[in-house]
Design an enzyme around this catalytic site. Structure first.
Site, PDB file in Angstrom:
ATOM      1  N   LYS A 184     -77.353 -17.257 -17.400  1.00 37.70           N
ATOM      2  CA  LYS A 184     -76.930 -15.917 -17.029  1.00 37.70           C
ATOM      3  C   LYS A 184     -77.918 -15.370 -16.023  1.00 37.70           C
ATOM      4  O   LYS A 184     -79.102 -15.750 -15.997  1.00 37.70           O
ATOM      5  CB  LYS A 184     -76.831 -15.002 -18.251  1.00 37.70           C
ATOM      6  CG  LYS A 184     -78.142 -14.685 -18.966  1.00 37.70           C
ATOM      7  CD  LYS A 184     -78.980 -13.586 -18.350  1.00 37.70           C
ATOM      8  CE  LYS A 184     -78.144 -12.336 -18.129  1.00 37.70           C
ATOM      9  NZ  LYS A 184     -78.968 -11.304 -17.406  1.00 37.70           N
ATOM     10  N   THR A 195     -85.953 -19.531 -15.024  1.00 34.55           N
ATOM     11  CA  THR A 195     -84.754 -18.873 -14.556  1.00 34.55           C
ATOM     12  C   THR A 195     -84.603 -17.552 -15.292  1.00 34.55           C
ATOM     13  O   THR A 195     -85.484 -17.148 -16.032  1.00 34.55           O
ATOM     14  CB  THR A 195     -83.531 -19.757 -14.801  1.00 34.55           C
ATOM     15  OG1 THR A 195     -82.373 -19.042 -14.396  1.00 34.55           O
ATOM     16  CG2 THR A 195     -83.386 -20.111 -16.257  1.00 34.55           C
ATOM     17  N   GLU A 281     -75.701  -9.225  -8.102  1.00 36.48           N
ATOM     18  CA  GLU A 281     -75.061  -7.921  -8.283  1.00 36.48           C
ATOM     19  C   GLU A 281     -74.529  -7.377  -6.962  1.00 36.48           C
ATOM     20  O   GLU A 281     -75.263  -7.232  -5.990  1.00 36.48           O
ATOM     21  CB  GLU A 281     -76.059  -6.936  -8.897  1.00 36.48           C
ATOM     22  CG  GLU A 281     -76.349  -7.256 -10.356  1.00 36.48           C
ATOM     23  CD  GLU A 281     -77.462  -6.432 -10.946  1.00 36.48           C
ATOM     24  OE1 GLU A 281     -77.524  -6.356 -12.186  1.00 36.48           O
ATOM     25  OE2 GLU A 281     -78.270  -5.872 -10.187  1.00 36.48           O
ATOM     26  N   ASN A 404     -77.401  -0.703  -9.688  1.00 34.97           N
ATOM     27  CA  ASN A 404     -78.757  -0.512 -10.184  1.00 34.97           C
ATOM     28  C   ASN A 404     -79.211   0.933 -10.216  1.00 34.97           C
ATOM     29  O   ASN A 404     -80.190   1.265 -10.895  1.00 34.97           O
ATOM     30  CB  ASN A 404     -79.739  -1.368  -9.370  1.00 34.97           C
ATOM     31  CG  ASN A 404     -79.647  -2.822  -9.778  1.00 34.97           C
ATOM     32  OD1 ASN A 404     -80.161  -3.234 -10.807  1.00 34.97           O
ATOM     33  ND2 ASN A 404     -78.946  -3.614  -8.961  1.00 34.97           N
TER      34      ASN A 404
END
Length: 409
Positions: A184, A195, A281, A404
């Site tokens: 993820k 990661t 994103e 964000n």
């Protein structure tokens, strides 16, 4: 040399022998999406992990380190999303250990054979009553089929738009070996030695120390070569588990099939890493930067990562602007001194825009059409050595700021 492995399109973390997985919604997320998941191995699995280099490491990382320090084996990895359990002090550490003990009891395994991972908002305590209620239900949700893998993948997502999996099969000692992974990551992506959250399963027989070495080597050229926003998380962790149930002779670097296994592991990590970069994103496209002709591979990695992390390069990609000046500027500030500033070539796809550090006339309309695609390849040749590297990232869009600006709300 051809591929030494076969891609398994529908494979997942439960594809290797001995593994089950599951996930459910326990109430940590405001929506009804899964937020608690587990990978379980029927036997003690040789295990390895790499972690974020951020100094503020979340409590689950500390607990996972403790578990692996005992025997170097794992039976289960418990993961929650919706809450990072980071910067939560002693209570956060106690909660992470309670998660480990809870799933160990539910599965009937020693607690030191359990790893814990969390992802989500930093600085908020877990709602442990909901976590414990979810843990109690997880054993009945375990499955060795595709459902188990899918439920687990759903449980680890935060702002991700898609689940990220990869799977290959190969032959070791004449036996079928499977390597699979799930990950993820979408924001706060700039890994250093790890990661965002990644999980690799395999049924190969391989000693834990060698698995650790291979995991680091694969990470350096895959997960450590992606960036979305230049932020290294407090929770980044990559865990690998090897059940050994394929029945091969334990792998070593002298084993005839070692290179094939290493290639398969690296491929799984690369697929997951690129999927994270593509799913950044607000992203609309994947950017792949290849740097060749550097003085060393390390120099090439530094340059490729600098280019892919440049907000100006990322913004130009979003606007389909063939502004190669931003690329050459990133090359020059990458901290690599062993560069001949008079010999650099740059291409956007197949379109040459700079040769021997001098501008090249190119078709602006063709460049615009190319940059509007969903994948942009930047190729930089320093013409100075044999070092090379590839890095992956995404464009910087209005939606990244929107997501964000309201992450906690």
């Amino acid at each position: 040399m051809g591929k030494t492995y076969e891609i398994v399109p529908d494979g997942g973390v439960t594809s290797p022998k001995g593994f089950k997985a599951g996930g459910l919604h326990c109430g940590l997320k405001k929506t009804d999406r899964h937020d608690l998941g587990v990978i379980y191995c029927e036997v003690p699995a040789a295990a390895a992990a790499v972690y974020t280099t951020n100094l503020f490491q979340a409590a689950p990382l500390q607990v996972t380190r403790e578990s692996l320090a005992e025997e170097g084996v794992l039976r289960a990895v418990l993961v929650n999303s919706g809450n990072a359990n980071a910067c939560t002090g002693r209570q956060g550490e106690d909660d992470a250990r309670a998660m480990r003990s809870g799933i160990a009891e539910a599965l009937g395994i020693p607690k030191h054979q359990v790893a814990v991972a969390s992802t989500g908002v930093i600085g908020e305590l877990l709602k442990m009553d909901r976590v414990h209620a979810g843990i109690a239900k997880l054993p009945e949700r375990l499955s060795a089929d595709e459902r188990g893998s899918d439920d687990f993948c759903q449980a680890i997502l935060t702002t991700d738009l898609v689940k990220k999996t990869a799977c290959v099969r190969l032959t070791v000692d004449g036996r079928e070996v499977v390597i699979a992974g799930a990950a993820k990551g979408s924001g706060m992506i700039h890994p250093n030695m790890a990661t965002m959250l990644g999980f690799v399963t395999t049924d190969a027989a391989i000693p834990a120390p060698l698995l650790q070495e291979l995991l680091r080597e694969s990470t350096d050229v895959t997960f450590n070569m992606i960036t979305v926003d230049g932020d290294t998380s407090t929770n980044d962790m990559l865990v690998a588990m090897a059940s050994g149930l394929a029945g091969n002779k334990p792998l070593s670097r002298d084993h005839a099939d070692f290179a094939a296994f290493a290639d398969g592991l690296r491929y799984v990590c690369e697929v997951l890493a690129k999927a994270i970069a593509r799913d950044g994103e607000g992203a609309t496209k994947l950017i792949e930067t290849t740097v060749v002709g550097a003085g060393s591979d390390e120099d090439a990695r530094a340059i490729a990562k600098t280019i892919i992390g440049s907000s100006l390069v990322k913004s130009a990609a979003f606007g389909a602007d063939a502004n190669w000046g931003r690329i050459i500027a990133a090359v020059g500030r990458a901290g690599v001194s062993d560069i001949d500033v008079n010999t650099v070539d740059i291409r956007l796809g197949d379109i040459s825009v700079l040769e021997q550090s001098r501008p090249v006339a190119f078709d602006e309309e063709a460049a615009l059409a190319y940059l509007k695609g969903d994948t942009v390849a930047i190729h930089v040749d320093l013409n100075h050595g044999s070092g090379r590297a590839v890095a992956w990232g995404c464009d910087l869009t209005y939606d990244y700021v929107r997501i964000n600006a309201a992450y906690r709300t």
